[in-house]
Design an enzyme around this catalytic site. Structure first.
Site, mmCIF file in Angstrom:
data_model
loop_
_atom_site.group_PDB
_atom_site.id
_atom_site.type_symbol
_atom_site.label_atom_id
_atom_site.label_comp_id
_atom_site.label_asym_id
_atom_site.label_seq_id
_atom_site.Cartn_x
_atom_site.Cartn_y
_atom_site.Cartn_z
ATOM 1 N N HIS A 63 -1.648 35.357 -1.005
ATOM 2 C CA HIS A 63 -2.242 35.597 -2.136
ATOM 3 C C HIS A 63 -3.663 35.711 -2.031
ATOM 4 C CE1 HIS A 63 -2.990 31.341 -2.586
ATOM 5 N NE2 HIS A 63 -1.651 30.860 -3.191
ATOM 6 N N HIS A 71 7.468 20.954 -5.103
ATOM 7 C CA HIS A 71 6.455 21.799 -5.490
ATOM 8 C C HIS A 71 6.973 23.100 -5.953
ATOM 9 C CE1 HIS A 71 2.701 24.064 -5.895
ATOM 10 N NE2 HIS A 71 2.737 24.562 -4.658
ATOM 11 N N GLU A 86 5.765 26.231 -6.935
ATOM 12 C CA GLU A 86 5.014 27.434 -6.367
ATOM 13 C C GLU A 86 6.025 28.185 -5.646
ATOM 14 O OE1 GLU A 86 0.928 27.543 -4.689
ATOM 15 O OE2 GLU A 86 0.701 29.685 -4.875
ATOM 16 N N ASP A 116 6.443 30.323 -3.123
ATOM 17 C CA ASP A 116 6.724 30.171 -1.558
ATOM 18 C C ASP A 116 7.578 29.177 -1.167
ATOM 19 O OD1 ASP A 116 4.461 28.654 -2.210
ATOM 20 O OD2 ASP A 116 3.751 28.713 -0.379
ATOM 21 N N HIS A 133 -1.449 20.619 -4.800
ATOM 22 C CA HIS A 133 -2.583 21.308 -5.165
ATOM 23 C C HIS A 133 -2.201 22.100 -6.897
ATOM 24 C CE1 HIS A 133 -1.764 25.855 -4.528
ATOM 25 N NE2 HIS A 133 -0.691 25.018 -4.039
ATOM 26 N N ASP A 179 2.728 21.086 0.383
ATOM 27 C CA ASP A 179 1.308 21.646 0.822
ATOM 28 C C ASP A 179 0.408 20.865 1.437
ATOM 29 O OD1 ASP A 179 2.037 24.329 0.186
ATOM 30 O OD2 ASP A 179 1.233 24.269 -1.901
ATOM 31 N N TYR A 200 -6.739 26.303 6.073
ATOM 32 C CA TYR A 200 -5.920 25.896 5.122
ATOM 33 C C TYR A 200 -6.644 25.045 3.930
ATOM 34 C CZ TYR A 200 -1.339 24.721 3.006
ATOM 35 O OH TYR A 200 -0.350 24.237 2.233
ATOM 36 N N HIS A 245 4.353 24.149 5.286
ATOM 37 C CA HIS A 245 3.567 25.198 6.289
ATOM 38 C C HIS A 245 3.273 24.776 7.493
ATOM 39 C CE1 HIS A 245 3.474 27.885 2.515
ATOM 40 N NE2 HIS A 245 3.068 26.925 1.763
HETATM 41 FE FE1 FEO Z 1 1.373 25.862 -3.416
HETATM 42 FE FE2 FEO Z 1 2.692 26.804 -0.529
HETATM 43 O O1 FEO Z 1 2.444 26.602 -2.376
#
Ligand code: FEO
Length: 395
Positions: A24, A78, A80, A82, A145, A164, A192, A225
């Site tokens: 993104h 989370h 989001e 991904d 986040h 995250d 990051y 990640h």
């Molecule tokens: Fe906030 Fe890796 O997504």
């Protein structure tokens, strides 16, 4: 595939996105991973899923260990996409599984995937889930986040799964921190933090203090990640504490763009002036370095000088984009100054200064404007600007 085990009966079952170069808008030159974890016990638990394009990888990795139908819980740390966009399909395979999320996570799941997620089980900080020999403890982490974010802690194995937080966009065949180049690892962890968490520094500090006060021992941090921190988890915790506190070195980052080379000449002269004072300098020309690379350099710098030629009475578009990004992330405790070339009316330096003032950045005044092409006198002024800013951050 070789099964990747974090501890007895705890497995990595995520996916590696080797070719991702844009997350993104954040450049991911080393790709990324979407980490999901499988815990086998009397009740079998999947912690997070993966980006929907990697659903098949997730199913394959889980199926090597356990029939997905035998999952009892899916934890959504989370929402989001991904991490959650494989959830609707995974929930169909794991048809007996109870989905667990924070209260805000439940709301976000409904917003993303519809009313079928309105009945998920919600948890709050301190809630526990006994799954057999193991206990899972949940810690809400709102705005780390997203509002819905939470951590899952495996008590008996001392493994924190913070989604995250503590991640890195780093694709690798290795799954653990002690198996990768340490310099690359910390570089990606810094990038990051700078691009995902910088704005949220005070919340990061508070959350680290809260986890320390909870007295939970952490042998391993398994983020969503990148690689898993098992060698020395305190390394990344201490790095986050320093970044969140705004710790910086005698370093100046010069971020700029140029049309016909005049602002480039100014930037180089400014850099020479700063270097003459023994200060570290990084140059980020915005058509060579992108916004996320510039912010990574800014994280541990004490000063930022931004240069733009005047175009149509204002900033050059790449510089406008950078300042929009930087004023949103609000790097803490930096000294800013602005410079650039112009042809007739000017406007870029004024526009940059106004934009930075609005968000309360500390600004070294005056900025420096040069008409058309800088001559030797102009370049001396640039050199002096570099020296002055370097002197200010060296006191
Ligand atoms: Fe906030 Fe890796 O997504």
């Amino acid at each position: 595939m070789t099964k990747v085990s974090l501890a007895k009966d705890i497995y990595w079952v995520g996916a590696v996105d080797w070719n991702l170069r844009d997350f993104h808008g954040y450049s991911t030159s080393r790709g990324t991973t979407y980490n999901a974890y499988l815990i086998l016990d009397e009740k079998n638990v999947l912690v997070d899923t993966v980006k929907h394009t990697f659903f098949d990888d997730l199913v394959a990795h889980v199926s090597e260990i356990l029939d997905p139908e035998k999952l009892d819980y899916i934890i959504v740390n989370h929402v989001e996409m991904d991490h959650s966009s494989s959830l609707p399909k995974m929930a169909k395979l794991a048809k007996n599984a109870t989905i667990i999320a924070s209260e805000r996570g439940k709301d976000a799941l409904v917003e993303h995937y519809g009313e079928e997620f309105a009945n998920v089980k919600t948890v709050k900080t301190g809630d526990t889930l006994k799954i057999g020999a193991r206990t899972l403890t949940f810690v809400e982490a709102p705005m780390l986040h997203w509002p819905d974010s939470m951590f899952t802690y495996v008590v008996e194995d001392k493994i924190l799964m913070p989604n995250d937080a503590f991640g890195q966009h780093l694709a690798s065949g290795a799954r653990f921190d002690d198996e990768v180049d340490q310099h690359i690892l910390m570089e990606e962890a810094q990038k990051y933090y700078a691009n995902i968490l910088m704005l949220l520094g005070p919340l990061v500090t508070k959350k680290i203090q809260e986890v320390v006060q909870m007295g939970i021992p952490i042998d391993m941090i398994a983020p969503s990640h990148g690689v898993i921190w098992r060698g020395d988890p305190s390394k990344i915790i201490n790095a986050y504490a320093a970044w969140a506190a705004g710790k910086a070195k005698k370093k100046i980052v010069i971020v700029y763009d140029t049309m016909w080379g005049s602002t480039d000449k100014m930037a180089r002269a400014i850099a020479e002036g700063a270097v003459s004072q023994g200060v570290e300098v990084k140059m980020c020309k915005l058509r060579a370095s992108d916004n996320s690379e510039a912010m990574t350099e800014i994280l541990d710098a004490k000063a930022v000088l931004v240069g733009s030629p005047t175009l149509n009475n204002g900033m050059f578009p790449t510089v406008g984009s950078f300042l929009t990004y930087a004023t949103g992330l609000k790097p803490k405790d930096k000294l800013w100054s602005f410079f650039g070339s112009f042809g007739w009316g000017g406007g870029a330096v004024r526009a940059m200064t106004e934009m930075a003032s609005k968000v309360g950045f500390e600004i070294h005044q005056p900025g420096l404007q040069i008409k058309y092409v800088p001559d030797q006198e102009d370049l001396k002024k640039c050199f002096e600007l570099g020296k002055q800013v370097a002197a200010k951050i060296s006191t």
